[in-house]
Scaffold this motif. Structure first.
Motif, PDB file in Angstrom:
ATOM      1  N   ALA A 147     -82.545 -55.733 -35.074  1.00  0.00           N
ATOM      2  CA  ALA A 147     -83.048 -56.197 -36.366  1.00  0.00           C
ATOM      3  C   ALA A 147     -83.195 -57.709 -36.399  1.00  0.00           C
ATOM      4  O   ALA A 147     -84.103 -58.251 -37.035  1.00  0.00           O
ATOM      5  CB  ALA A 147     -82.121 -55.731 -37.485  1.00  0.00           C
ATOM      6  N   SER A 203     -86.407 -58.465 -34.930  1.00  0.00           N
ATOM      7  CA  SER A 203     -87.477 -58.093 -35.850  1.00  0.00           C
ATOM      8  C   SER A 203     -87.696 -59.183 -36.894  1.00  0.00           C
ATOM      9  O   SER A 203     -88.822 -59.567 -37.195  1.00  0.00           O
ATOM     10  CB  SER A 203     -87.136 -56.787 -36.558  1.00  0.00           C
ATOM     11  N   HIS A 205     -86.683 -52.972 -36.072  1.00  0.00           N
ATOM     12  CA  HIS A 205     -85.467 -52.274 -36.511  1.00  0.00           C
ATOM     13  C   HIS A 205     -84.964 -52.745 -37.864  1.00  0.00           C
ATOM     14  O   HIS A 205     -83.768 -52.744 -38.109  1.00  0.00           O
ATOM     15  CB  HIS A 205     -84.352 -52.478 -35.474  1.00  0.00           C
ATOM     16  N   PHE A 206     -85.859 -53.143 -38.735  1.00  0.00           N
ATOM     17  CA  PHE A 206     -85.402 -53.686 -40.020  1.00  0.00           C
ATOM     18  C   PHE A 206     -84.441 -52.739 -40.728  1.00  0.00           C
ATOM     19  O   PHE A 206     -83.456 -53.157 -41.306  1.00  0.00           O
ATOM     20  CB  PHE A 206     -86.598 -53.956 -40.938  1.00  0.00           C
ATOM     21  N   PRO A 260     -79.882 -48.817 -38.857  1.00  0.00           N
ATOM     22  CA  PRO A 260     -78.504 -49.298 -38.766  1.00  0.00           C
ATOM     23  C   PRO A 260     -77.990 -49.341 -37.330  1.00  0.00           C
ATOM     24  O   PRO A 260     -77.092 -50.133 -37.025  1.00  0.00           O
ATOM     25  CB  PRO A 260     -77.713 -48.295 -39.606  1.00  0.00           C
ATOM     26  N   GLU A 316     -79.338 -50.587 -34.843  1.00  0.00           N
ATOM     27  CA  GLU A 316     -79.691 -51.839 -34.169  1.00  0.00           C
ATOM     28  C   GLU A 316     -79.555 -53.042 -35.103  1.00  0.00           C
ATOM     29  O   GLU A 316     -80.339 -53.977 -35.050  1.00  0.00           O
ATOM     30  CB  GLU A 316     -81.124 -51.762 -33.628  1.00  0.00           C
ATOM     31  N   GLY A 317     -78.613 -52.962 -36.007  1.00  0.00           N
ATOM     32  CA  GLY A 317     -78.352 -54.126 -36.856  1.00  0.00           C
ATOM     33  C   GLY A 317     -79.191 -54.173 -38.121  1.00  0.00           C
ATOM     34  O   GLY A 317     -79.079 -55.096 -38.914  1.00  0.00           O
ATOM     35  N   GLY A 318     -80.059 -53.185 -38.298  1.00  0.00           N
ATOM     36  CA  GLY A 318     -80.832 -53.134 -39.534  1.00  0.00           C
ATOM     37  C   GLY A 318     -80.010 -52.489 -40.640  1.00  0.00           C
ATOM     38  O   GLY A 318     -78.834 -52.143 -40.444  1.00  0.00           O
ATOM     39  N   ASP A 319     -80.617 -52.340 -41.798  1.00  0.00           N
ATOM     40  CA  ASP A 319     -79.830 -51.804 -42.904  1.00  0.00           C
ATOM     41  C   ASP A 319     -80.694 -50.950 -43.813  1.00  0.00           C
ATOM     42  O   ASP A 319     -81.797 -51.324 -44.196  1.00  0.00           O
ATOM     43  CB  ASP A 319     -79.223 -52.945 -43.708  1.00  0.00           C
ATOM     44  N   VAL A 320     -80.153 -49.789 -44.134  1.00  0.00           N
ATOM     45  CA  VAL A 320     -80.871 -48.832 -44.967  1.00  0.00           C
ATOM     46  C   VAL A 320     -81.024 -49.352 -46.401  1.00  0.00           C
ATOM     47  O   VAL A 320     -82.064 -49.209 -47.030  1.00  0.00           O
ATOM     48  CB  VAL A 320     -80.101 -47.492 -44.951  1.00  0.00           C
ATOM     49  N   LEU A 321     -79.966 -49.996 -46.882  1.00  0.00           N
ATOM     50  CA  LEU A 321     -80.026 -50.457 -48.272  1.00  0.00           C
ATOM     51  C   LEU A 321     -80.946 -51.655 -48.445  1.00  0.00           C
ATOM     52  O   LEU A 321     -81.418 -51.920 -49.552  1.00  0.00           O
ATOM     53  CB  LEU A 321     -78.627 -50.810 -48.781  1.00  0.00           C
ATOM     54  N   LEU A 322     -81.222 -52.366 -47.361  1.00  0.00           N
ATOM     55  CA  LEU A 322     -82.158 -53.492 -47.457  1.00  0.00           C
ATOM     56  C   LEU A 322     -83.478 -53.028 -48.048  1.00  0.00           C
ATOM     57  O   LEU A 322     -84.085 -53.699 -48.885  1.00  0.00           O
ATOM     58  CB  LEU A 322     -82.372 -54.096 -46.059  1.00  0.00           C
TER      59      LEU A 322
END
Ligand code: HEA
Ligand code: HEA
Ligand code: CUA
Ligand code: CU
Lengths: 327, 200, 637
Positions: free
Chosen positions: B129, B132, C248-249, C252, C254-260
């Motif tokens: 991320a 990204s 991967h925004f 989760p 890969e450091g992304g987040d669902v709540l974002l």
């Protein structure tokens, strides 16, 4: 107070005449749900009063005797300005009060973790429940000891789901990559129904959950039974079913502790027949229902992650006998 | 309805400059839209950063050279840009012609260096991320560099045609200069994010 | 560049009225033919197309609502399977929000704002044309996909991971995300136009305190659009990137987040509901003052409440996320800020009632809708206050209680005023009156039908019925009320049907309206119905907030605009003092071509990132064609 009770009783009664485990926020069965219910009625009363006041002034404004209107305009708009000002002040006070009431309710709901921990994990479209201390793994039906705080640890395997048993507690989401937890204490024995509340795809509509609250002794017995491995079937037909289960695709998705099947794609079936219902409260856990489910899950629950598997009638009978034996 | 003449506007100019020009306000409005967009992506960066156990995750921070060079080039271009805007306000076509050509060159330069910045990020957009979001930040800003360059080129060509000598055109030059300043200014917080927040 | 230059050119003032009209027509009238129709930049024609298109989407969305109600009328409904049902409610919601409610409000602004502030066309007329075509393309994208059975099925807010690369099958979620890009682009364009039109093109003398309230509402709304829409653009673009090129925004792992995603969506989504609601407040204020026969009570407080709601609306987004387990302190903040909105909303309601109190109400159809609005919206607002409470919301979130709340505010708070507004401004737009008798029937049917349909949903929600379920088991206690709701909705549908009938009937043979049939005070009634292509012969000069009531006979006007090019008056932002005679762009096919090029690029980019690269070239060409001066008189100076 009593009128309020009456209304909620009527609502609850009208809604549920026969069905045993109901699912309604209007019929609270735990202290938490009870206080939410109180808060709800507080809001209803306040909002109704506000609405009636607004409607009354609207009606008055429309039906006012117009012969005096000219005088009022001549006298300037002092009176309405005062009235509007007063109404605004009242609004500020009311919403401030409601905010504080909500805040206090939140605070009173917060309870700390208890002794019992249940890990509840959401899958499309069923629930997996694990009791780490008790060594229990089960699905779609959880048992709780009455009077003991239970810490529910919520997680999701695929998409977002939401844990909601309205009679017991408000909802909380199961979110991939995030851990949520809620503590509930059930004070009344009973069977409660819940349902996934967050849209989670094709079978979001059929993602029910049964909660059984029972006396501690009964709970302990249940937990011991669930922790045990599956008993080997005694009847020949069920034995044939057990063999089929290993031979067919079943074992590539399901686990039955005590046998070679240990896959985690679908629900753990070790004691599937001990549950009240199967497939997330879609069918009763009867022999006929097992057969119906196994032969064609896609008609019963279109989109469910269990394929229809080609079986001879005899094989089907054997498998459902085996399932029914998994008490 | 009957009409009663109450005001004669015949003496007014046919086009206003600066705050008297709708185009100027339109440019401001678009800057507000894009500024909000940049601010939100920066917020996304900070949000992801606040969630991550380590930042940047499993990657060295971006190399400073290219990004700093772009920053320097962008800042350097502001002075001629302001001059160009002043020449346009004065309606000096000769200087404006010189200015738009100069600005074409000055706004291509950072774009060329920008190509090296992507490599200097030391992370790919599909690594994690963090990758990204830095690619998104850089990509978004690059898009603005690119579109403004195209704008400037078109305007430069226009200034050598018979359509050049109007106050409308000079207004366009001013608006374009304003927009370039915006592109430069928005880069600064992005630069700090990408290069320096990954080092604290 | 200077005043003397204009002297050579003919001015309206020096010509006899018929000759002046002839010349104005020659330069302002839209070009003929199909190509002409695609080149139109007249805000009235575009506004009318926009409104008509939005109402088509309302009817289509209504048809989906009918499907929903048939499906849910009985337990285990068999009309739709889960897959189709999920598409149906997603498209219903997305269509109603993005293709009906927001555009129709913007469209009313496009049509009315220039008339109400006394100018000849909207600012950036070609952008306006572009916006319309983009909007149509976005709507077509959604509906064609739906009819081909790959409509989005992830809900109107398309939460990840369900809409993400792993679970959103095929191109369905991409269609949703890209449809948003289209409609946001269109909405942003209109917002910029309206802001600049209101800032710079007001009739001389229309100081800030003389701006009609509807125009104020559109101005605030446009700022909301400008600040809120980028958030959804980022959310939907990031989603497309996740799906298409593997970023991967929202992942989760890969450091992304669902709540974002939820934060971004609702940072837009909450202001969005006021983008729909504020114009409705403006319409109500306008109609109310006309039919109460007095200036609206509390002009300043009303303007302040519009602005306050606009500002506050950016501090509420998390109230849609109360059950995601956010920190408790933060949640309480969002409860407080959500409830605070009740204060400016209350100011509006109280001022409306005070206006009626002080005035002499005239019962024509628009006022009926206003009354229906006050009754219904107040219920919706109060249930809004209920769901704003974190603990209470934990029970009703994602249930039919919330479905009831938002239909009360959307239909009661926005659609009722809108229908009233159609009755009110239809004479201006078409030159014909709608029927008073049918209007009363429509108002009654819709009001009764609506409340019978949606009030029981509150109870259903409390009885545990989640939203977005395609079926429910017979054992669950919801059958009776659902059947009742579905039956009641027939009344609602009949009301809407009658409304459409009245519109069509009146357009063909309604009674001629005359310039100012309601004896209304604002400038749009100072010109003919429908207005000429140039709106006003002479630009009005404004000396009060209700110019036509001060002097219903004669209109003070500014003279001196040229009649050989499209020219309008630019005035200062605050005091509306004349600053310049600005030209207004003429008809052009380029906005249409640019919209086609943009459409190709945006749809292509669902399939391949390279579409962005190659698709940009035709867009660039179209834009150069659009802005390149053609030596028209409008390019002068
Ligand atoms: C036009 C659209 C519109 C409007 C105006 C509103 C207005 C409000 N909304 Fe609503 N809302 C939606 C559209 C709208 N909403 C939609 C579409 C959703 C759902 C999205 C989805 O999930 O699909 C939603 C969901 C929604 C939620 C999330 C619920 C959930 O998902 O669980 C919340 C929570 O706080 C909320 C609150 C409010 C509040 C506090 C107001 C306030 O603005 C209301 C203020 C008005 C009044 C209060 C009435 C007038 C005031 C008086 C008469 C004064 C006296 C009042 C008092 C003393 C209290 N709304
Ligand atoms: C402005 C917005 C708007 C409007 C006007 C409506 C109008 C209606 N809505 Fe909708 N609705 C939403 C916005 C809106 N809705 C949103 C945002 C959602 C959430 C979606 C989601 O969860 O993702 C939703 C969800 C929603 C649900 C919940 C679905 C679910 O959760 O499973 C239901 C259920 O009853 C429903 C019903 C209705 C009904 C009966 C109407 C009625 O008012 C409709 C009235 C009828 C008409 C307007 C059409 C009349 C026209 C004709 C009869 C002529 C037809 C002929 C021609 C084609 C010319 N809506
Ligand atoms: Cu799981 Cu809905
Ligand atoms: Cu909201």
């Amino acid at each position: 107070m009593s009128a309020r009770r009456l209304v909620s009783l009527v609502l609850a009664a009208a809604s549920c005449a026969a069905c045993s485990p109901i699912q309604s926020a209007l019929d609270p069965q735990s202290p938490q749900a009870e206080s939410l219910h109180e808060l709800f009625w507080l809001f209803v009363v306040v909002c109704s009063v506000v609405w009636l006041a607004v409607m009354a002034s609207l009606t008055l404004a429309l039906l006012r005797n117009r012969s005096t209107a000219s005088e009022a305009t001549a006298a300037g708009s002092r009176t309405p300005a005062l009235a509007v000002g007063a109404a605004v002040v009242a609004t500020v006070l009311i919403v401030a009060g409601l905010t504080i009431a909500s805040f206090l309710a939140t605070r009173s709901l917060a309870t700390d973790g208890g002794g019992l921990v249940i890990k509840l994990r959401g899958y499309q479209w069923w629930w997996e429940a694990t009791y780490p201390a008790e060594g229990v793994v089960t699905a779609n039906e959880i048992h709780l000891p009455v009077g003991r705080p239970v810490r529910m640890e919520l997680s999701a395997a695929d998409v977002i789901h939401s844990f909601w048993v309205p009679q017991l507690q408000g909802k909380l989401d199961l979110i991939p990559g995030r851990d949520n937890a809620v503590t509930i204490t059930v004070t009344k024995e009973g069977v409660y129904r819940g349902q996934c509340a967050e849209f989670c795809g094709l079978q979001h509509a059929h993602m029910g959950l049964i909660v059984v609250a029972e006396p501690p002794a009964a709970f302990d017995a249940w937990a011991r039974a669930q922790a045990a491995v599956a008993a080997a079937p005694t009847e020949p037909e069920a034995q044939a079913g057990a063999a089929l289960f290993q031979a067919k695709a079943c074992s590539s998705c399901h686990a039955i502790r005590g046998t070679a099947a240990s896959a985690k794609v679908g629900p753990d079936l070790t004691h599937v027949a001990s549950r009240r219902s199967i497939a997330a409260d879609v069918l009763p856990a009867t022999r006929g229902a097992f057969a119906a489910w196994i032969v064609d899950p896609q008609t019963i629950k279109p989109g469910a992650n269990m394929p229809a598997i080609a079986l001879e009638p005899a094989e089907l009978r054997a498998l459902s006998a085996y399932m029914t034996a998994l008490k | 309805m009957k009409q009663r003449p109450a005001l004669d506007v015949g003496g007014l100019p046919l086009h206003g400059l600066g705050s008297a020009s709708p185009t100027w306000w339109g440019t401001l409005a678009f800057m507000l839209i894009e500024g909000t967009g940049f601010a939100l992506v920066i917020a996304v960066y900070l949000y992801l950063m606040s969630l991550a156990p380590a930042w940047p995750p499993e990657a060295p921070p971006p190399d400073l050279a290219a990004g700093t060079m772009v920053t320097a080039l962008l800042l350097a271009s502001v002075v001629p840009n302001l001059l160009l805007s002043r020449w346009a306000a004065a309606g000096d076509l000769r200087k404006v012609r010189f200015g738009v050509v100069l600005m074409t060159i000055l706004s291509s330069a950072p774009l060329i260096v920008r190509a090296f910045e992507f490599a200097a990020l030391n992370v790919s957009w599909d690594t994690n991320a963090y990758g990204s979001v830095v690619w998104l930040l850089l990509g978004l800003h690059t898009t603005h560099l690119l579109t403004d360059l195209v704008d400037t080129v078109v305007l430069a060509v226009l200034m050598f045609t018979r359509h050049a000598r109007t106050s409308r055109r000079f207004g366009d030059v001013q608006d374009n200069a304003l927009y370039w300043n915006f592109v430069v200014v928005t880069w600064l917080p992005i630069y700090v994010c990408i290069y320096w927040l990954a080092r604290v | 560049m200077n005043g003397t230059e204009g002297v050579r050119h003919p001015r309206g003032r020096d010509l006899p009225p018929e000759e002046r009209e002839r010349r104005l027509r020659r330069i302002w009238d839209p070009p003929r033919g199909i190509l002409g129709a695609l080149s139109v930049v007249d805000h009235k024609i575009i506004g009318r197309r926009y409104i008509a298109t939005a109402f088509v989407f309302l009817a289509l969305g209504g048809v989906l609502a009918a499907l929903i109600r048939i499906q849910l009328a009985t337990p285990e409904g068999r009309l739709l399977g889960p897959d189709v049902y999920n598409q149906v409610f997603t498209v219903h919601g997305a269509n109603m929000m993005f293709l009906f409610a927001v555009p129709v409000m913007e469209a009313m602004g496009v049509y009315l704002v220039p008339l109400m502030i006394g100018t000849r066309n909207i600012a950036f007329p070609r952008l306006n044309a572009f916006s319309y075509w983009i909007y149509v393309a976005g709507g077509a994208l959604l509906w064609i996909a739906f009819l081909l059975d790959f409509g989005p099925d992830v809900g109107w807010f398309g939460y990840v991971p369900l809409s993400g690369p792993q679970y959103g099958y095929g191109k369905r979620a991409d269609i949703w995300a890209q449809m948003i890009t289209f409609t946001e682009l269109a909405a942003l364009a209109v917002a910029v136009e309206i802001v600049v039109t209101v800032f710079k093109q007001r009739a001389p003398g229309m100081t800030l305190d003389r701006i009609p309230l509807f125009v104020w509402a559109m101005l605030v709304t446009s700022f909301l659009v400008i600040v809120a829409m980028p958030a959804i653009m980022i959310a939907s673009s990031a989603l497309i990137l996740d799906r298409l090129v593997g970023t991967h925004f929202f992942n989760p792992a890969e450091g992304g987040d669902v709540l974002l995603f939820q934060h971004l969506f609702w940072f837009f989504g909450h202001p969005e509901v006021y983008i729909i609601f504020l114009p409705a407040v403006g319409m109500v204020s306008t109609m109310l003052s006309t039919f109460a026969r007095r200036p609206v009570f509390g002009y300043l407080p009303l303007v302040m409440s519009l602005i306050t709601i606009g500002v506050l609306s950016f501090g509420l987004w998390a109230h849609h996320m109360f059950t995601t387990g956010l920190p408790r302190v933060g949640e309480s903040f969002f409860t407080a800020s959500s409830m605070a909105i009740a204060v400016p909303a209350g100011v509006q309601i109280f001022c409306f009632i005070a206006t009626l109190w002080l005035g002499r109400p005239v019962w024509r159809p628009p006022l009926l809708f206003v009354a229906a609005f006050v009754v219904t919206f107040t219920i919706g607002g109060l249930t809004g206050v209920m769901v704003a409470s974190v603990p209470l919301d934990s029970q009703v979130h994602d249930t039919y209680f919330v479905v009831a709340h938002f239909h009360y505010v959307l239909v009661g708070g926005a659609v009722f005023p809108l229908m009233g507004a159609i009755y009110y401004w239809f004479p201006k737009m078409t030159g014909r009156m709608m029927s008073d008798r049918l209007g009363a029937w429509v108002a009654a049917l819709v009001f009764v039908g609506f409340n019978l349909t949606f009030f029981p949903m509150h109870v259903l929600g409390l009885q545990g019925m989640p939203r977005r379920i395609y079926a429910y088991q017979p054992e669950l206690p919801w059958g009776g009320l659902n059947l009742f709701v579905s039956l009641a909705s027939i009344i609602l549908f009949a009301g809407f049907l009658l409304f459409f009938v009245d519109v069509v009937r009146s357009a063909v043979r309604g009674a001629p309206a005359g310039d100012n049939p309601w004896n209304a005070p604002t400038l749009e009634w100072a010109t003919t119905s429908p207005p000429p292509s140039y709106n006003f012969d002479g630009i009005p000069v404004v000396t009060s907030a209700n110019p036509l009531w001060d002097d219903p006979e004669t209109l003070p006007v500014a003279t001196g605009l040229r009649v050989d090019r499209r020219e309008l008056l630019v005035t200062s932002v605050q005091r509306a003092e004349p600053e310049a005679r600005e030209s207004s762009a003429g008809a052009s096919i380029w906005p249409f071509l640019a919209a086609v090029a943009t459409t190709v690029m945006l749809i292509g980019s669902i399939f391949s990132p390279w579409a962005v690269v190659w698709g940009s070239l035709p867009i660039a060409v179209a834009l150069v064609g659009w802005f390149w001066p053609k030596g028209a008189p409008e390019d002068e100076a």
